[in-house]
Design an enzyme around this catalytic site. Structure first.
Site, PDB file in Angstrom:
ATOM      1  N   HIS A 109       0.839  -1.204   0.000  1.00 41.16           N
ATOM      2  CA  HIS A 109       0.000   0.000   0.000  1.00 41.16           C
ATOM      3  C   HIS A 109       0.874   1.254   0.000  1.00 41.16           C
ATOM      4  O   HIS A 109       1.827   1.354   0.760  1.00 41.16           O
ATOM      5  CB  HIS A 109      -0.910   0.009   1.230  1.00 41.16           C
ATOM      6  N   TYR A 128      -8.984   5.180   8.132  1.00 41.87           N
ATOM      7  CA  TYR A 128      -9.108   5.484   9.559  1.00 41.87           C
ATOM      8  C   TYR A 128     -10.197   6.547   9.653  1.00 41.87           C
ATOM      9  O   TYR A 128     -10.030   7.643   9.103  1.00 41.87           O
ATOM     10  CB  TYR A 128      -7.801   6.052  10.122  1.00 41.87           C
ATOM     11  N   PRO A 171      -3.217   0.062  18.904  1.00 44.23           N
ATOM     12  CA  PRO A 171      -3.025  -0.389  17.519  1.00 44.23           C
ATOM     13  C   PRO A 171      -3.316   0.662  16.443  1.00 44.23           C
ATOM     14  O   PRO A 171      -3.073   0.403  15.264  1.00 44.23           O
ATOM     15  CB  PRO A 171      -3.997  -1.578  17.400  1.00 44.23           C
ATOM     16  N   LYS A 177       1.840  -0.330  14.986  1.00 44.98           N
ATOM     17  CA  LYS A 177       3.282  -0.345  15.226  1.00 44.98           C
ATOM     18  C   LYS A 177       3.825  -1.491  16.072  1.00 44.98           C
ATOM     19  O   LYS A 177       5.044  -1.696  16.120  1.00 44.98           O
ATOM     20  CB  LYS A 177       3.695   0.964  15.921  1.00 44.98           C
ATOM     21  N   TYR A 234       4.135   6.839   9.918  1.00 42.49           N
ATOM     22  CA  TYR A 234       3.374   5.622   9.594  1.00 42.49           C
ATOM     23  C   TYR A 234       4.230   4.580   8.884  1.00 42.49           C
ATOM     24  O   TYR A 234       4.193   3.400   9.233  1.00 42.49           O
ATOM     25  CB  TYR A 234       2.167   6.018   8.727  1.00 42.49           C
TER      26      TYR A 234
HETATM   27  P1  RFL Z   1       3.952 -11.780  21.309  1.00 45.76           P
HETATM   28  O1  RFL Z   1       3.460 -11.910  19.916  1.00 45.76           O
HETATM   29  O2  RFL Z   1       2.936 -11.563  22.377  1.00 45.76           O
HETATM   30  O3  RFL Z   1       4.805 -13.083  21.645  1.00 45.76           O
HETATM   31  C1  RFL Z   1       5.222 -13.400  22.951  1.00 45.76           C
HETATM   32  C2  RFL Z   1       5.219 -14.899  23.089  1.00 45.76           C
HETATM   33  O4  RFL Z   1       5.740 -15.267  24.365  1.00 45.76           O
HETATM   34  C3  RFL Z   1       4.988 -16.362  24.869  1.00 45.76           C
HETATM   35  N1  RFL Z   1       5.186 -16.421  26.333  1.00 45.76           N
HETATM   36  C4  RFL Z   1       5.922 -17.361  26.966  1.00 45.76           C
HETATM   37  N2  RFL Z   1       6.616 -18.417  26.493  1.00 45.76           N
HETATM   38  C5  RFL Z   1       7.258 -19.207  27.410  1.00 45.76           C
HETATM   39  N3  RFL Z   1       7.231 -18.969  28.750  1.00 45.76           N
HETATM   40  C6  RFL Z   1       6.553 -17.925  29.258  1.00 45.76           C
HETATM   41  N4  RFL Z   1       6.543 -17.698  30.578  1.00 45.76           N
HETATM   42  C7  RFL Z   1       5.864 -17.057  28.354  1.00 45.76           C
HETATM   43  N5  RFL Z   1       5.098 -15.942  28.492  1.00 45.76           N
HETATM   44  C8  RFL Z   1       4.699 -15.581  27.270  1.00 45.76           C
HETATM   45  C9  RFL Z   1       3.577 -16.041  24.416  1.00 45.76           C
HETATM   46  O5  RFL Z   1       2.755 -17.206  24.366  1.00 45.76           O
HETATM   47  C10 RFL Z   1       3.813 -15.462  23.032  1.00 45.76           C
HETATM   48  O6  RFL Z   1       3.748 -16.438  22.021  1.00 45.76           O
HETATM   49  O7  RFL Z   1       5.020 -10.611  21.463  1.00 45.76           O
HETATM   50  P2  RFL Z   1       6.111 -10.040  20.411  1.00 45.76           P
HETATM   51  O8  RFL Z   1       6.854 -11.160  19.782  1.00 45.76           O
HETATM   52  O9  RFL Z   1       6.802  -8.982  21.141  1.00 45.76           O
HETATM   53  O10 RFL Z   1       5.240  -9.406  19.217  1.00 45.76           O
HETATM   54  C11 RFL Z   1       4.444  -8.254  19.418  1.00 45.76           C
HETATM   55  C12 RFL Z   1       3.200  -8.287  18.516  1.00 45.76           C
HETATM   56  O11 RFL Z   1       2.557  -9.531  18.662  1.00 45.76           O
HETATM   57  C13 RFL Z   1       2.229  -7.142  18.835  1.00 45.76           C
HETATM   58  O12 RFL Z   1       2.940  -5.973  19.144  1.00 45.76           O
HETATM   59  C14 RFL Z   1       1.269  -6.817  17.657  1.00 45.76           C
HETATM   60  O13 RFL Z   1       0.382  -7.859  17.417  1.00 45.76           O
HETATM   61  C15 RFL Z   1       0.488  -5.519  17.930  1.00 45.76           C
HETATM   62  N6  RFL Z   1      -0.485  -5.171  16.864  1.00 45.76           N
HETATM   63  C16 RFL Z   1      -0.070  -4.607  15.670  1.00 45.76           C
HETATM   64  N7  RFL Z   1       1.240  -4.406  15.409  1.00 45.76           N
HETATM   65  C17 RFL Z   1       1.652  -3.929  14.196  1.00 45.76           C
HETATM   66  O14 RFL Z   1       2.861  -3.735  14.003  1.00 45.76           O
HETATM   67  N8  RFL Z   1       0.775  -3.630  13.173  1.00 45.76           N
HETATM   68  C18 RFL Z   1      -0.573  -3.807  13.339  1.00 45.76           C
HETATM   69  O15 RFL Z   1      -1.323  -3.617  12.393  1.00 45.76           O
HETATM   70  C19 RFL Z   1      -1.040  -4.274  14.633  1.00 45.76           C
HETATM   71  N9  RFL Z   1      -2.352  -4.477  14.846  1.00 45.76           N
HETATM   72  C20 RFL Z   1      -1.841  -5.418  17.046  1.00 45.76           C
HETATM   73  C21 RFL Z   1      -2.763  -5.043  16.015  1.00 45.76           C
HETATM   74  C22 RFL Z   1      -2.313  -6.044  18.211  1.00 45.76           C
HETATM   75  C23 RFL Z   1      -3.666  -6.258  18.347  1.00 45.76           C
HETATM   76  N10 RFL Z   1      -4.069  -6.925  19.544  1.00 45.76           N
HETATM   77  C24 RFL Z   1      -4.888  -8.070  19.551  1.00 45.76           C
HETATM   78  C25 RFL Z   1      -3.396  -6.617  20.785  1.00 45.76           C
HETATM   79  C26 RFL Z   1      -4.108  -5.253  16.150  1.00 45.76           C
HETATM   80  C27 RFL Z   1      -4.585  -5.831  17.329  1.00 45.76           C
HETATM   81  C28 RFL Z   1      -6.069  -5.994  17.465  1.00 45.76           C
HETATM   82  C1  PHB Z   2      -4.954  -4.539  10.864  1.00 42.42           C
HETATM   83  O1  PHB Z   2      -5.043  -4.775   9.646  1.00 42.42           O
HETATM   84  O2  PHB Z   2      -5.178  -5.419  11.717  1.00 42.42           O
HETATM   85  C2  PHB Z   2      -4.585  -3.190  11.326  1.00 42.42           C
HETATM   86  C3  PHB Z   2      -4.184  -2.255  10.397  1.00 42.42           C
HETATM   87  C4  PHB Z   2      -3.864  -0.974  10.817  1.00 42.42           C
HETATM   88  C5  PHB Z   2      -3.945  -0.659  12.158  1.00 42.42           C
HETATM   89  C6  PHB Z   2      -4.313  -1.615  13.088  1.00 42.42           C
HETATM   90  C7  PHB Z   2      -4.645  -2.894  12.667  1.00 42.42           C
HETATM   91  O3  PHB Z   2      -3.648   0.590  12.557  1.00 42.42           O
END
Ligand code: RFL
Ligand code: PHB
Length: 392
Positions: free
Chosen positions: A75, A203, A291, A295, A383
């Site tokens: 994009h 957005y 979110p 990031k 962004y």
């Molecule tokens: P994770 O993915 O949470 O992985 C951590 C892992 O550690 C495990 N764990 C353990 N393992 C062994 N022993 C223990 N004691 C443990 N405790 C925990 C867990 O099971 C897990 O598998 O962290 P990491 O690797 O730092 O990654 C971070 C990302 O997952 C997170 O920041 C993103 O998903 C946030 N996020 C978004 N980020 C983006 O860059 N772009 C996006 O578009 C975006 N959209 C989002 C998001 C997060 C969302 N939610 C659900 C919070 C949209 C949403 C809705």
């Molecule tokens: C997504 O596609 O899940 C998404 C995209 C942009 C955002 C947050 C989530 O800012």
């Protein structure tokens, strides 16, 4: 009690832990990952979807981006709209960069596959219970696996275990300051088998609340609605969700079967120190951003890129300057991302009655956005993400 010996013990097989292991393996540094969930669970956990060009570059350099390039959608801009009036933010024009839409669970699948092809051990359903000896040169991770108590003896620990993990809890309380905001709203997110009727993300501020139109592929839509923190998915029938999305986004949507529905609270959280001796935190273990700026995953990858550089320097030359600077450098980037994510959150969410001072300031920001290329550029450059060497 059996002890596994490796160079870097990594807790967590999310984007941070997996990317760290692959970056180290590329330079011949050994690691073992332990993950408390099953492989199936982590490969199907629905979360992020938007990758900065920096993040894509890291996966490219790891040779783990083949499917990402086949299936990811590039994009070059997005839309920000206010009560139906849309402003395009042109990333290409303002930054010559782009972002890629590719689901986090697909990233995780690709990284796990690359780890297994390269002989990196990942122990699933293995839960870290204690990290010992961080201040020594021989830290130990204790964990449980198939009913047994085991341990990993290593030179360094990567605390990549997410927000609820053990890594941050192991840091002495007096070694950091903690900062947090809990926002008075949440996101109801859906995935639907529906061809997106929009080409770029939207957005949208609306007097009923924020909405976001995103996607996962040419056939799968990903959309979000601002809801109250005490709301529940039971209050949202599929029809009500589609009606409200169309209303807030001001466009007609292709409606399809909704196959995922969940509510996520919004918070900003960080600590200003990510290291304790030989324990290094990375990703959500050290910080959470709302979110709205997309990031979280990108920050996790930026952290482990810096950490891998530090560890590579250590093993190749016994120097520690990059490791010594790790926390400071990461925290500087985290602050920039916290500011942007917080800005986007306050810009786009409904927080006060229309006509109030706060809401009129918010409206004024949108009016400014429509007349100012400078304001558009500020949003675009944050962004798409700043190059990894920006924060030193
Ligand atoms: P994770 O993915 O949470 O992985 C951590 C892992 O550690 C495990 N764990 C353990 N393992 C062994 N022993 C223990 N004691 C443990 N405790 C925990 C867990 O099971 C897990 O598998 O962290 P990491 O690797 O730092 O990654 C971070 C990302 O997952 C997170 O920041 C993103 O998903 C946030 N996020 C978004 N980020 C983006 O860059 N772009 C996006 O578009 C975006 N959209 C989002 C998001 C997060 C969302 N939610 C659900 C919070 C949209 C949403 C809705
Ligand atoms: C997504 O596609 O899940 C998404 C995209 C942009 C955002 C947050 C989530 O800012």
């Amino acid at each position: 009690m059996e002890t596994i010996r490796t160079q870097v013990g990594i807790i967590g097989a999310g984007p941070a832990g997996l990317t760290l292991a692959l970056l180290l393996e590329k330079q011949g540094i050994q690691s073992v990952i332990i993950e408390n969930r099953s492989r199936e669970y982590v490969e199907n956990r629905v979360r992020a979807g938007l990758l900065e060009y920096n993040t894509v570059e890291v996966f490219d350099n790891l040779g783990a981006a083949e499917r990402l390039h086949q299936e990811g959608l590039v994009h070059h801009g997005c839309y920000i709209s206010y009560n139906g009036k849309s402003q395009h933010i042109d990333f290409a024009k303002h930054t010559q960069k782009e972002v890629t839409i590719y689901g986090q669970q697909e990233v995780v699948k690709d990284l796990i596959k690359a780890c297994s092809e390269r002989g990196i051990d990942i122990l699933f359903e293995a839960e870290a219970t204690q990290i010992e000896g961080c201040e020594s040169e021989n830290p130990v991770i204790h964990f449980t696996y198939k009913g047994e108590n085991l341990s990993i003896a290593c030179d360094f620990v990567g605390g990549c275990d997410g927000f609820h993990g053990l890594g941050r809890k192991t840091l002495p309380k007096e070694s950091y300051n903690e900062f947090k905001i809990e926002y008075p709203f949440s996101w109801l997110g859906i995935l639907a088998h529906a061809v997106p009727s929009y080409e770029e993300l939207i957005y949208a501020y609306h007097s009923n609340g924020f909405a976001l139109a995103s996607l996962r592929s040419e056939k799968i839509s990903r959309l979000y609605l601002q809801v109250d923190n005490d709301d529940s998915v039971a209050n949202w029938s599929d029809e009500k969700i589609w009606d409200e999305l169309e209303n807030r986004l001001g466009i007609q949507l292709n409606r399809g079967e909704i196959f995922e529905k969940s509510i996520t609270p919004m918070r900003s959280f960080m600590i200003d120190n990510m290291q304790y001796g030989r324990l290094f935190l990375a990703g959500d273990a050290a910080h959470i951003v709302p979110p709205t700026g997309a990031k979280g995953l990108n920050l996790a990858v930026a952290d482990v890129s810096a950490l891998a550089n530090g560890l590579i320097q250590f093993y190749q030359s016994s120097e520690q300057t990059l490791l010594d600077n790790y926390s400071r450098k990461c925290v500087a980037r985290v602050w920039r991302v916290q500011d942007f994510s917080n800005f986007m959150t306050y810009l786009c969410h409904k927080q006060s009655d229309e006509g109030s001072f706060e809401s009129l300031l918010q409206k004024s920001k949108f009016d400014y956005l429509t007349i100012s290329e400078a304001y558009q550029k500020t949003i675009a450059e944050n962004y798409v993400g700043f190059p990894f060497d920006t924060f030193n």
